[in-house]
Design a protein around this motif. Structure first.
Motif, PDB file in Angstrom:
ATOM      1  N   PHE A 280       0.831  -1.201   0.000  1.00  0.00           N
ATOM      2  CA  PHE A 280       0.000   0.000   0.000  1.00  0.00           C
ATOM      3  C   PHE A 280       0.866   1.252   0.000  1.00  0.00           C
ATOM      4  O   PHE A 280       0.609   2.198  -0.757  1.00  0.00           O
ATOM      5  CB  PHE A 280      -0.921   0.006   1.228  1.00  0.00           C
ATOM      6  CG  PHE A 280      -1.924   1.122   1.238  1.00  0.00           C
ATOM      7  CD1 PHE A 280      -3.142   0.979   0.600  1.00  0.00           C
ATOM      8  CD2 PHE A 280      -1.643   2.327   1.873  1.00  0.00           C
ATOM      9  CE1 PHE A 280      -4.073   2.017   0.596  1.00  0.00           C
ATOM     10  CE2 PHE A 280      -2.555   3.366   1.877  1.00  0.00           C
ATOM     11  CZ  PHE A 280      -3.768   3.197   1.240  1.00  0.00           C
ATOM     12  N   ARG A 281       1.914   1.269   0.810  1.00  0.00           N
ATOM     13  CA  ARG A 281       2.788   2.441   0.886  1.00  0.00           C
ATOM     14  C   ARG A 281       3.553   2.669  -0.413  1.00  0.00           C
ATOM     15  O   ARG A 281       3.895   3.798  -0.752  1.00  0.00           O
ATOM     16  CB  ARG A 281       3.767   2.287   2.048  1.00  0.00           C
ATOM     17  CG  ARG A 281       3.142   2.359   3.425  1.00  0.00           C
ATOM     18  CD  ARG A 281       4.206   2.567   4.490  1.00  0.00           C
ATOM     19  NE  ARG A 281       5.197   1.488   4.468  1.00  0.00           N
ATOM     20  CZ  ARG A 281       5.124   0.388   5.191  1.00  0.00           C
ATOM     21  NH1 ARG A 281       4.064   0.200   5.990  1.00  0.00           N
ATOM     22  NH2 ARG A 281       6.068  -0.530   5.137  1.00  0.00           N
TER      23      ARG A 281
ATOM     24  N   ALA B 111      -2.597   5.214  -4.098  1.00  0.00           N
ATOM     25  CA  ALA B 111      -3.319   4.767  -2.908  1.00  0.00           C
ATOM     26  C   ALA B 111      -3.052   5.701  -1.733  1.00  0.00           C
ATOM     27  O   ALA B 111      -3.969   6.042  -0.971  1.00  0.00           O
ATOM     28  CB  ALA B 111      -2.923   3.339  -2.560  1.00  0.00           C
ATOM     29  N   VAL B 112      -1.803   6.116  -1.587  1.00  0.00           N
ATOM     30  CA  VAL B 112      -1.456   7.036  -0.506  1.00  0.00           C
ATOM     31  C   VAL B 112      -2.161   8.373  -0.697  1.00  0.00           C
ATOM     32  O   VAL B 112      -2.679   8.968   0.260  1.00  0.00           O
ATOM     33  CB  VAL B 112       0.067   7.226  -0.443  1.00  0.00           C
ATOM     34  CG1 VAL B 112       0.437   8.292   0.595  1.00  0.00           C
ATOM     35  CG2 VAL B 112       0.759   5.906  -0.108  1.00  0.00           C
TER      36      VAL B 112
ATOM     37  N   ALA C 220      -5.775   7.893   0.274  1.00  0.00           N
ATOM     38  CA  ALA C 220      -5.936   7.861   1.726  1.00  0.00           C
ATOM     39  C   ALA C 220      -5.838   9.268   2.306  1.00  0.00           C
ATOM     40  O   ALA C 220      -6.594   9.631   3.227  1.00  0.00           O
ATOM     41  CB  ALA C 220      -4.880   6.947   2.350  1.00  0.00           C
TER      42      ALA C 220
ATOM     43  N   VAL D 289      -9.147  11.165   1.471  1.00  0.00           N
ATOM     44  CA  VAL D 289     -10.250  10.703   2.322  1.00  0.00           C
ATOM     45  C   VAL D 289     -10.073  11.219   3.741  1.00  0.00           C
ATOM     46  O   VAL D 289     -11.038  11.646   4.396  1.00  0.00           O
ATOM     47  CB  VAL D 289     -10.337   9.167   2.296  1.00  0.00           C
ATOM     48  CG1 VAL D 289     -11.321   8.665   3.343  1.00  0.00           C
ATOM     49  CG2 VAL D 289     -10.754   8.685   0.912  1.00  0.00           C
ATOM     50  N   ALA D 290      -8.833  11.198   4.241  1.00  0.00           N
ATOM     51  CA  ALA D 290      -8.576  11.695   5.595  1.00  0.00           C
ATOM     52  C   ALA D 290      -8.910  13.178   5.704  1.00  0.00           C
ATOM     53  O   ALA D 290      -9.514  13.624   6.693  1.00  0.00           O
ATOM     54  CB  ALA D 290      -7.115  11.456   5.965  1.00  0.00           C
TER      55      ALA D 290
ATOM     56  N   SER E 156     -15.172   1.032  -0.011  1.00  0.00           N
ATOM     57  CA  SER E 156     -14.423   2.242  -0.362  1.00  0.00           C
ATOM     58  C   SER E 156     -14.876   2.797  -1.705  1.00  0.00           C
ATOM     59  O   SER E 156     -15.075   4.010  -1.855  1.00  0.00           O
ATOM     60  CB  SER E 156     -12.924   1.934  -0.396  1.00  0.00           C
ATOM     61  OG  SER E 156     -12.191   3.090  -0.730  1.00  0.00           O
TER      62      SER E 156
ATOM     63  N   GLY F  26     -10.843  10.658  -4.087  1.00  0.00           N
ATOM     64  CA  GLY F  26     -10.155  10.066  -2.946  1.00  0.00           C
ATOM     65  C   GLY F  26     -10.628   8.669  -2.634  1.00  0.00           C
ATOM     66  O   GLY F  26      -9.818   7.746  -2.436  1.00  0.00           O
TER      67      GLY F  26
ATOM     68  N   LEU G 242      -8.412   5.259  -3.056  1.00  0.00           N
ATOM     69  CA  LEU G 242      -8.236   4.417  -1.870  1.00  0.00           C
ATOM     70  C   LEU G 242      -8.735   3.008  -2.130  1.00  0.00           C
ATOM     71  O   LEU G 242      -8.094   2.021  -1.729  1.00  0.00           O
ATOM     72  CB  LEU G 242      -8.988   5.031  -0.686  1.00  0.00           C
ATOM     73  CG  LEU G 242      -8.945   4.239   0.618  1.00  0.00           C
ATOM     74  CD1 LEU G 242      -7.518   4.080   1.117  1.00  0.00           C
ATOM     75  CD2 LEU G 242      -9.817   4.916   1.682  1.00  0.00           C
TER      76      LEU G 242
ATOM     77  N   LEU H  10      -6.573  -0.385  -1.823  1.00  0.00           N
ATOM     78  CA  LEU H  10      -6.954  -1.508  -0.966  1.00  0.00           C
ATOM     79  C   LEU H  10      -7.053  -2.800  -1.766  1.00  0.00           C
ATOM     80  O   LEU H  10      -6.681  -3.872  -1.281  1.00  0.00           O
ATOM     81  CB  LEU H  10      -8.290  -1.207  -0.282  1.00  0.00           C
ATOM     82  CG  LEU H  10      -8.283  -0.119   0.795  1.00  0.00           C
ATOM     83  CD1 LEU H  10      -9.693   0.138   1.290  1.00  0.00           C
ATOM     84  CD2 LEU H  10      -7.374  -0.513   1.956  1.00  0.00           C
TER      85      LEU H  10
END
Length: 293
Positions: free
Chosen positions: A24-25, A30-31, A34, A37-38, A219, A277, A281, A285
């Protein structure tokens, strides 16, 4: 292959969970998803503190400042009654995320349960559940939602009901396919031979193997629910003024296009930002939880 040629070589000793987090990182999209979304969640949570003009979330009017273009004082401009658009966008995220939680909080458990039952028991249970699911899937989603919200009074709760009545079908179909593919696996046969009950096999054996697919689907669904809710509000069948809602803001602002473009464009970009977002994400995932990787 040398360690320099294989980027995963230093991580051979990691657990499956650690490898998933590592994948994921390493996925920049994807980052980014995330992070988006955050920021949406934080904006909704702390809207009263982040909004330049919290009173704009209500029936506040300032006719001397109406139709003001974007500026330092009003980064997204003001609307037709002088309310700060950025403040209303931040509070509008609260409505959108509340819609996501309300819809998916009901549709996901209901759809997953029906999919488990249809895939596991088969026979008339499968026929009854899946044929009803097919009928619901055949209905045009937006037309069905419009019919429901037109009969009921337009508000957030009824918008949730309209979307929920359609959304469970996708989860039922997804879980049904997964369970049917898992029914002949060794772990299911071993549980049967050991005398495990139906409920144990359903919820202790099969359901955990569906978690990754459900997480990805949730998601991706979140973005679509936001868009669907905005569409209903745009047509006047969702959240009603003066409650700030992104779809309603786009509808109202479109009346003043193209001269006062910011009144429709800014809320529209806010919708796009949230949907982008959740989709990024969801893709991240999916790659993270794919055991074949």
């Amino acid at each position: 292959m040398s360690a320099l040629e294989d980027p995963d070589a230093p991580n051979r000793g990691l657990t499956a969970r650690q490898m998933a987090a590592y994948r994921f990182r390493r996925n920049p999209l994807a980052v980014i998803g995330a992070f988006i979304v955050a920021t949406v969640f934080l904006a909704a949570m702390f809207a009263p503190y982040l909004a330049p003009s919290p009173e704009s979330a209500g029936s506040f009017v300032d006719f001397r400042n109406r139709h003001a273009p974007p500026s330092w004082d009003n980064p997204m401009g003001t609307d037709n009654v002088g309310r700060d658009i950025l403040s209303r966008v931040l509070f509008g995220y609260r409505v959108s995320l509340g819609l996501v939680v309300g819809v998916l909080g009901v549709a996901v458990p209901f759809g997953v349960l029906l999919g488990l039952l249809a895939g596991y028991f088969g026979g008339w249970t499968e026929t009854l559940i899946m044929r009803f699911t097919d009928i619901m899937l055949a209905l045009p989603p937006l037309a069905m939602a419009l019919a429901i919200t037109a009969v009921l009074s337009p508000n957030l709760i009824n918008a949730m009901i309209a979307i929920t009545l359609l959304w469970w079908t996708w989860h039922t179909r997804l879980i049904y396919r997964i369970v049917k593919g898992q029914m002949n696996e060794d772990y299911v046969e071993a549980a049967r031979v050991a005398g495990a009950s139906h409920s144990h096999i359903l919820f202790k054996e099969l359901l955990p193997n569906c978690f990754s697919a459900v997480a990805v689907k949730i998601s991706l669904d979140a973005g679509f629910v936001i868009l669907f809710g905005a569409a209903l509000s745009f047509l006047g069948l969702g959240v009603q003024p003066p409650t700030p809602d992104l779809g309603t803001m786009v509808a109202t602002g479109s009346e003043y296009m193209p001269e006062m473009w910011w009144q429709a464009v800014m809320p529209g970009l806010a919708i796009l930002y949230a949907i982008l977002g959740f989709n990024l994400l969801g893709d991240g995932l999916r790659d993270m939880l794919d055991v074949e990787l």
